[in-house]
Design a protein around this motif. Structure first.
Motif, PDB file in Angstrom:
ATOM      1  N   ALA A  17       3.286  -7.978  -1.372  1.00  0.00           N
ATOM      2  CA  ALA A  17       2.159  -7.567  -0.525  1.00  0.00           C
ATOM      3  C   ALA A  17       2.657  -7.223   0.880  1.00  0.00           C
ATOM      4  O   ALA A  17       2.217  -6.234   1.471  1.00  0.00           O
ATOM      5  CB  ALA A  17       1.109  -8.671  -0.463  1.00  0.00           C
ATOM      6  N   ALA A  18       3.584  -8.019   1.386  1.00  0.00           N
ATOM      7  CA  ALA A  18       4.122  -7.764   2.721  1.00  0.00           C
ATOM      8  C   ALA A  18       4.915  -6.456   2.754  1.00  0.00           C
ATOM      9  O   ALA A  18       4.768  -5.656   3.686  1.00  0.00           O
ATOM     10  CB  ALA A  18       5.009  -8.926   3.164  1.00  0.00           C
ATOM     11  N   GLN A  20       4.524  -3.938   0.761  1.00  0.00           N
ATOM     12  CA  GLN A  20       3.589  -2.823   0.576  1.00  0.00           C
ATOM     13  C   GLN A  20       2.945  -2.444   1.915  1.00  0.00           C
ATOM     14  O   GLN A  20       2.846  -1.270   2.244  1.00  0.00           O
ATOM     15  CB  GLN A  20       2.518  -3.158  -0.448  1.00  0.00           C
ATOM     16  CG  GLN A  20       1.582  -1.991  -0.716  1.00  0.00           C
ATOM     17  CD  GLN A  20       0.596  -2.270  -1.840  1.00  0.00           C
ATOM     18  OE1 GLN A  20       0.395  -3.408  -2.243  1.00  0.00           O
ATOM     19  NE2 GLN A  20      -0.020  -1.223  -2.342  1.00  0.00           N
ATOM     20  N   GLU A  21       2.529  -3.439   2.680  1.00  0.00           N
ATOM     21  CA  GLU A  21       1.957  -3.163   4.007  1.00  0.00           C
ATOM     22  C   GLU A  21       2.966  -2.441   4.896  1.00  0.00           C
ATOM     23  O   GLU A  21       2.623  -1.475   5.581  1.00  0.00           O
ATOM     24  CB  GLU A  21       1.521  -4.470   4.682  1.00  0.00           C
ATOM     25  CG  GLU A  21       0.218  -5.019   4.208  1.00  0.00           C
ATOM     26  CD  GLU A  21      -0.165  -6.278   4.975  1.00  0.00           C
ATOM     27  OE1 GLU A  21       0.180  -6.383   6.181  1.00  0.00           O
ATOM     28  OE2 GLU A  21      -0.806  -7.152   4.370  1.00  0.00           O
ATOM     29  N   ASP A  22       4.193  -2.925   4.879  1.00  0.00           N
ATOM     30  CA  ASP A  22       5.228  -2.306   5.712  1.00  0.00           C
ATOM     31  C   ASP A  22       5.511  -0.879   5.269  1.00  0.00           C
ATOM     32  O   ASP A  22       5.683   0.008   6.109  1.00  0.00           O
ATOM     33  CB  ASP A  22       6.509  -3.134   5.675  1.00  0.00           C
ATOM     34  CG  ASP A  22       6.365  -4.455   6.396  1.00  0.00           C
ATOM     35  OD1 ASP A  22       5.375  -4.634   7.139  1.00  0.00           O
ATOM     36  OD2 ASP A  22       7.236  -5.322   6.214  1.00  0.00           O
ATOM     37  N   ASP A  24       3.449   1.175   3.696  1.00  0.00           N
ATOM     38  CA  ASP A  24       2.294   1.989   4.080  1.00  0.00           C
ATOM     39  C   ASP A  24       2.409   2.420   5.538  1.00  0.00           C
ATOM     40  O   ASP A  24       2.267   3.603   5.868  1.00  0.00           O
ATOM     41  CB  ASP A  24       0.982   1.213   3.885  1.00  0.00           C
ATOM     42  CG  ASP A  24       0.584   1.061   2.434  1.00  0.00           C
ATOM     43  OD1 ASP A  24       1.049   1.842   1.591  1.00  0.00           O
ATOM     44  OD2 ASP A  24      -0.219   0.144   2.138  1.00  0.00           O
ATOM     45  N   SER A  25       2.694   1.472   6.410  1.00  0.00           N
ATOM     46  CA  SER A  25       2.781   1.747   7.841  1.00  0.00           C
ATOM     47  C   SER A  25       3.987   2.623   8.179  1.00  0.00           C
ATOM     48  O   SER A  25       3.862   3.614   8.907  1.00  0.00           O
ATOM     49  CB  SER A  25       2.872   0.413   8.597  1.00  0.00           C
ATOM     50  OG  SER A  25       3.088   0.630   9.954  1.00  0.00           O
TER      51      SER A  25
END
Length: 146
Positions: A17-18, A20-22, A24-25
């Motif tokens: 999850a972490a 994936q967030e990174d 995306d950004s």
């Protein structure tokens, strides 16, 4: 005092999850289109690579090459996924062996081959992320549920 499969899966959920967030950004800032699937894997030299054709393949691989921390985190996710896959496969073999040892050895004969080297892949796009493995003994993608 070992770690349970549930704990490993929880850790993989958290780490994926972490990342994936990174991703995306990072990809948004770099102007990389992630509407179509981007398939990432780890090369034999430890580099993070894009599997297949993607218009931003070189840029994506450069992002990872230029960010050792992100690359290490990706390899950590890859390693955790591999451990979980191996444990689950071992459990399946043990269950089958308890039922019928000969059939189990036939069904899981690839485990005893020196050529069995599953390759981790992270499939990622704007709206999803999944993990799968590919190898010479199975056709298509072998998805990891966790």
């Amino acid at each position: 005092d070992g770690i349970s499969l549930d704990e490993l899966q929880g850790l993989l959920r958290k780490k994926s999850a972490a990342i994936q967030e990174d991703l995306d950004s990072l990809f948004e800032r770099a102007g990389i289109d992630n509407t179509d699937e981007i398939c990432l894997t780890v090369g034999y030299d430890g580099s993070v690579l894009v599997n297949g054709d993607h218009p931003d393949k070189a840029a994506i691989e450069k992002l990872f090459a230029d960010d050792p921390e992100l690359s290490n985190r990706f390899r950590e996710v890859s390693g955790l996924a591999e451990v979980i896959r191996s444990v689950k496969e071992g459990i399946e073999f043990q269950k089958a062996y308890a039922q019928d040892p000969i059939a189990a050895v036939e069904q899981f004969s690839y485990l005893f081959s020196g050529n069995y080297q599953p390759q981790f892949n992270l499939s990622w796009s704007a709206d999803s992320m999944s993990f799968f493995f590919t190898d010479f003994f199975h056709s298509g993608r072998q998805y990891l549920d966790f």
